[in-house]
Scaffold this motif. Structure first.
Motif, mmCIF file in Angstrom:
data_model
loop_
_atom_site.group_PDB
_atom_site.id
_atom_site.type_symbol
_atom_site.label_atom_id
_atom_site.label_comp_id
_atom_site.label_asym_id
_atom_site.label_seq_id
_atom_site.Cartn_x
_atom_site.Cartn_y
_atom_site.Cartn_z
ATOM 1 N N ILE A 147 -68.692 -6.603 39.977
ATOM 2 C CA ILE A 147 -69.330 -6.858 41.261
ATOM 3 C C ILE A 147 -68.291 -7.412 42.230
ATOM 4 N N GLY A 148 -68.579 -7.253 43.521
ATOM 5 C CA GLY A 148 -67.638 -7.705 44.540
ATOM 6 C C GLY A 148 -68.331 -8.435 45.668
ATOM 7 N N ILE A 149 -67.596 -8.695 46.716
ATOM 8 C CA ILE A 149 -68.129 -9.446 47.866
ATOM 9 C C ILE A 149 -69.306 -8.711 48.494
ATOM 10 N N GLU A 150 -69.260 -7.362 48.483
ATOM 11 C CA GLU A 150 -70.374 -6.602 49.051
ATOM 12 C C GLU A 150 -71.665 -6.884 48.298
ATOM 13 N N LYS A 158 -73.096 -10.073 49.581
ATOM 14 C CA LYS A 158 -73.755 -9.876 50.871
ATOM 15 C C LYS A 158 -75.148 -9.279 50.692
ATOM 16 N N VAL A 159 -75.246 -8.279 49.812
ATOM 17 C CA VAL A 159 -76.540 -7.644 49.565
ATOM 18 C C VAL A 159 -77.508 -8.650 48.941
ATOM 19 N N ALA A 160 -77.019 -9.446 47.969
ATOM 20 C CA ALA A 160 -77.876 -10.434 47.309
ATOM 21 C C ALA A 160 -78.409 -11.459 48.312
ATOM 22 N N LEU A 161 -77.557 -11.942 49.202
ATOM 23 C CA LEU A 161 -77.994 -12.916 50.202
ATOM 24 C C LEU A 161 -78.955 -12.283 51.204
ATOM 25 N N VAL A 212 -67.263 -14.448 41.393
ATOM 26 C CA VAL A 212 -68.024 -15.615 40.941
ATOM 27 C C VAL A 212 -67.554 -16.873 41.672
ATOM 28 N N ALA A 213 -66.239 -17.006 41.857
ATOM 29 C CA ALA A 213 -65.715 -18.158 42.596
ATOM 30 C C ALA A 213 -66.199 -18.147 44.036
ATOM 31 N N ALA A 214 -66.236 -16.957 44.652
ATOM 32 C CA ALA A 214 -66.720 -16.838 46.033
ATOM 33 C C ALA A 214 -68.192 -17.218 46.115
ATOM 34 N N GLY A 272 -81.472 -15.218 46.325
ATOM 35 C CA GLY A 272 -80.240 -14.435 46.279
ATOM 36 C C GLY A 272 -79.640 -14.381 44.891
ATOM 37 N N THR A 273 -79.760 -15.477 44.125
ATOM 38 C CA THR A 273 -79.233 -15.502 42.765
ATOM 39 C C THR A 273 -79.927 -14.458 41.895
ATOM 40 N N TRP A 274 -81.241 -14.317 42.079
ATOM 41 C CA TRP A 274 -81.954 -13.281 41.321
ATOM 42 C C TRP A 274 -81.377 -11.891 41.627
ATOM 43 N N HIS A 275 -81.170 -11.609 42.897
ATOM 44 C CA HIS A 275 -80.682 -10.282 43.278
ATOM 45 C C HIS A 275 -79.221 -10.082 42.864
ATOM 46 N N LEU A 276 -78.444 -11.160 42.830
ATOM 47 C CA LEU A 276 -77.082 -11.039 42.313
ATOM 48 C C LEU A 276 -77.125 -10.699 40.823
ATOM 49 N N TYR A 277 -78.046 -11.333 40.101
ATOM 50 C CA TYR A 277 -78.224 -11.000 38.684
ATOM 51 C C TYR A 277 -78.558 -9.529 38.503
ATOM 52 N N ARG A 278 -79.463 -9.013 39.313
ATOM 53 C CA ARG A 278 -79.894 -7.619 39.189
ATOM 54 C C ARG A 278 -78.755 -6.648 39.460
ATOM 55 N N ARG A 279 -77.813 -7.053 40.315
ATOM 56 C CA ARG A 279 -76.658 -6.187 40.586
ATOM 57 C C ARG A 279 -75.565 -6.361 39.541
ATOM 58 N N ALA A 280 -75.628 -7.446 38.795
ATOM 59 C CA ALA A 280 -74.554 -7.757 37.851
ATOM 60 C C ALA A 280 -74.831 -7.297 36.428
ATOM 61 N N VAL A 281 -76.100 -7.148 36.066
ATOM 62 C CA VAL A 281 -76.459 -6.833 34.676
ATOM 63 C C VAL A 281 -77.186 -5.498 34.608
ATOM 64 N N LYS A 282 -76.770 -4.641 33.688
ATOM 65 C CA LYS A 282 -77.434 -3.339 33.501
ATOM 66 C C LYS A 282 -78.723 -3.517 32.710
#
Length: 287
Positions: free
Chosen positions: A46-49, A52-55, A245-247, A277-287
């Motif tokens: 995952i990246g900065i984009e 942005k989508v998660a937020l 993750v640091a960002a 946003g954390t939920w949506h970051l999880y959804r983009r990070a885990v298959k």
């Protein structure tokens, strides 16, 4: 047709039923702590984009559920104000900044209701505050609380460490006033030593907590993987995406600390957006 006669159960039978239900839930909770996953979930790059989508999606959830969300998150700033009022006693004044920064460590467990609301909204299910509180009745709550207990222990360890750093630098005598304490912090070598050492040690606490919990609780709500696998998956995501993750950690810490400055009022906006946003970051990070 003769209807069966309903009788009022005696206290003994009622207690047996209560203990039976409790043991059933305890068994389910213990099972969820261990989980039933045969393999670890697969994490993506995952990246900065993705942040942005998660937020953006987190803000969308907040706007769609804001009345219910405010009902849930208002407790967080109120608790912060109460703790700060206690710390403002003269003897505990050196713990004010460690408290505010360390409060971030408890964010993942405090946001569990927000994760559940986003999860249900994503599925098209009712996602109001009742749904958020409903997670307390889920067998998953045992695993979630296990991680929550770990976060509380980390928070306590951080506070004790912060007080030890103060004792070895500016202490052990408590400051005479807020003014004198601030003067000592910014105009003496001992004060700067406390700041530098404290920030460095605090960064270690924050980084370790972030690595273990960035997606572990959302994963527990979504899949029956158990605490060990949830934390291991979170660590694997951190290993594969250290910059991202640091960002994310920097964004979370900045928004929460800024939200605390005006009497914790800003948390009413910052906390739910970050939680969703954390939920949506999880959804983009885990298959």
């Amino acid at each position: 047709m003769v209807k069966p006669i309903r009788t009022i159960g005696n206290p003994g039978s009622w207690l047996l039923k209560v203990f039976g239900d409790a043991s059933h839930y305890a068994k389910d909770a213990a099972h969820e702590i261990g989980g039933n996953a045969l393999a670890h979930p697969t994490v993506r790059q995952i990246g900065i984009e993705d942040i942005k989508v998660a937020l953006r999606k987190g803000a969308s959830d907040f706007l769609a559920l804001r009345t219910d969300v405010l009902f849930i998150v208002i407790i967080y700033p109120i608790l912060g104000l109460c703790l700060t009022a206690i710390v403002f006693q003269r003897d505990l004044l050196p713990l004010l900044f460690p408290l505010m920064s360390g409060f971030v460590l408890l964010g993942p467990i405090a946001a569990v209701g927000l994760y559940e609301m986003s999860r249900r909204r994503e599925k098209g299910d009712p996602a109001g505050y009742r749904a958020a509180l409903g997670v307390l009745e889920s067998p998953t709550i045992g695993a979630v609380l296990a991680i929550g207990l770990g976060l509380v222990l980390i928070f306590v360890a951080w506070m004790l460490t912060a007080y030890l750093i103060f004792t070895l630098t500016l202490g052990p005598e408590p400051p005479l006033s807020v003014t004198s304490f601030l003067r000592d912090v910014f105009t003496t070598g001992a004060g700067w030593a406390m700041l530098i050492i404290g920030c460095a040690v605090g960064l270690v606490f924050a980084a370790a907590t972030l690595a273990m919990t960035i997606i572990s609780i959302p994963l527990l709500l979504d899949q029956h993987v158990g605490v060990r696998v949830a934390i291991a998956t979170s660590l694997e995501l951190t290993r594969k995406n250290p910059v991202t993750v640091a960002a994310w950690g920097l964004i979370v810490a900045t928004l929460l600390i800024v939200g605390m400055v005006p009497l914790f009022i800003g948390l009413i906006l910052a906390f739910p957006i970050l939680g969703h946003g954390t939920w949506h970051l999880y959804r983009r990070a885990v298959k």
